[in-house]
Design an enzyme around this catalytic site. Structure first.
Site, PDB file in Angstrom:
ATOM      1  N   ARG A 166      96.921 -98.499 -53.718  1.00 23.46           N
ATOM      2  CA  ARG A 166      96.384 -97.705 -52.602  1.00 23.46           C
ATOM      3  C   ARG A 166      97.123 -98.011 -51.294  1.00 23.46           C
ATOM      4  O   ARG A 166      96.542 -98.063 -50.219  1.00 23.46           O
ATOM      5  CB  ARG A 166      94.871 -97.933 -52.450  1.00 23.46           C
ATOM      6  N   SER A 216      86.184 -91.698 -54.530  1.00 26.00           N
ATOM      7  CA  SER A 216      85.943 -93.102 -54.869  1.00 26.00           C
ATOM      8  C   SER A 216      85.921 -93.929 -53.583  1.00 26.00           C
ATOM      9  O   SER A 216      86.889 -93.952 -52.843  1.00 26.00           O
ATOM     10  CB  SER A 216      87.048 -93.593 -55.804  1.00 26.00           C
ATOM     11  N   GLU A 286      88.123 -98.166 -50.257  1.00 25.42           N
ATOM     12  CA  GLU A 286      89.319 -97.372 -50.524  1.00 25.42           C
ATOM     13  C   GLU A 286      89.353 -96.195 -49.556  1.00 25.42           C
ATOM     14  O   GLU A 286      90.402 -95.806 -49.066  1.00 25.42           O
ATOM     15  CB  GLU A 286      89.295 -96.853 -51.959  1.00 25.42           C
TER      16      GLU A 286
END
Length: 295
Positions: A166, A216, A286
């Site tokens: 990420r 998410s 995230e």
């Protein structure tokens, strides 16, 4: 609305009109460039007026606080052209990742099927190395064109993008992604479509796609799965205001009743605190959280 050299600019615009959570305060100004040249013009204007700049794509994995964003917000969704040449697919930053996978399939190119259901933009995918179902952007990107804070266009190859979990170098240097080129392999169109359909069915069966969410919420902690930790902590269905830990997938927070960004942040903190007390595991977000707190 004002027009600057054919660029649409909105003043005091609610950012809830653009986020997937349907939350977020107002921006002083929101601009929708249609070309690289217009992005450069906007950067020059902001520099002259000493305005901070925030760049958004599809705003799918994002929470904008209820106090909104000061300065200029540049939304790149009007820059959405996708071109295919041989085994290379080049998509502008505002193109949807989903549309890029469709273009690849139509040309019989394989390798990017994992992204068939990722709702974000190409710029966002490069920014955070978006991934799903065992695939990630880093594995298929050949290069990206970026605009530096000094308003210079640069081409970065895969290595220079310094992809991690990420993460990409774009986050470190405040570059603006303009486009990305994906290097794929020839494949069978029907098999590619079948894989995309399969992954989208999996996504639909497990994720709360019928409700606004930011995707998410938490990164995968080493040795664990965020969703399982949240589920095992008994947090599914936990609600603050109109934001709720999804009953369908514990890794998602959904807007079930006119939630605010503050509601989302309250749920995130409660989940982090509860999971840490039970497992001594810190859940790192995230989802990107930006903007000002409401006064």
């Amino acid at each position: 609305m004002i027009i600057m050299k054919n660029i649409k600019i909105l003043k005091n615009e609610p950012l809830s009109n653009y986020t997937f959570t349907k939350t977020g305060g107002n921006a002083d100004m929101v601009a929708f460039p249609t070309s690289v040249k217009q992005v450069q013009e906007l950067l020059n204007m902001a520099k002259e007026k000493n305005m901070p700049i925030t760049v958004l794509g599809n705003a799918s994995n994002l929470i904008i606080k209820d106090g909104g964003i000061t300065g200029l917000v540049i939304i790149l969704t009007e820059m959405n052209n996708i071109e295919v040449e041989d085994n290379l697919v080049t998509a502008q930053a505002g193109a949807r990742y989903i549309d890029t996978t469709i273009a690849a399939q139509k040309h019989g190119l394989t390798g990017i099927e994992f992204a068939a259901g990722i709702p974000g933009s190409i710029g966002g995918a490069i920014f955070m190395n978006a991934g799903a179902y065992g695939g990630e952007t880093a594995n298929v990107v050949d290069s990206a064109m970026v605009l530096t804070p000094e308003n210079e266009i640069k081409k970065l190859d895969n290595k220079e993008l310094d992809f991690g979990y990420r993460h990409s170098s774009v986050q470190d240097y405040d570059d603006i992604v303009l486009s990305a080129t994906f290097k794929l392999k020839p494949g069978d169109r029907d098999k590619i479509q079948a894989e995309m359909d399969h992954l989208n069915e999996l996504r639909a069966s497990k994720q709360p796609l019928d409700l606004p969410s930011c995707g998410s919420v938490f990164k995968r902690p080493k040795g664990y799965f965020a969703g399982k930790l949240i589920h095992d902590a008994g947090l599914q269905g936990y609600q603050s205001g109109g934001a709720q830990v999804s009953k369908k997938h514990a890794g998602f927070i959904v807007n079930i009743d006119h939630a605010t960004a503050t509601d989302y942040l309250h749920v995130i903190k409660h989940v982090q605190d509860t999971v840490y007390k039970k497992n001594q595991v810190h859940l790192e977000t995230e989802v990107r959280i930006i903007g000002n707190d409401k006064k």
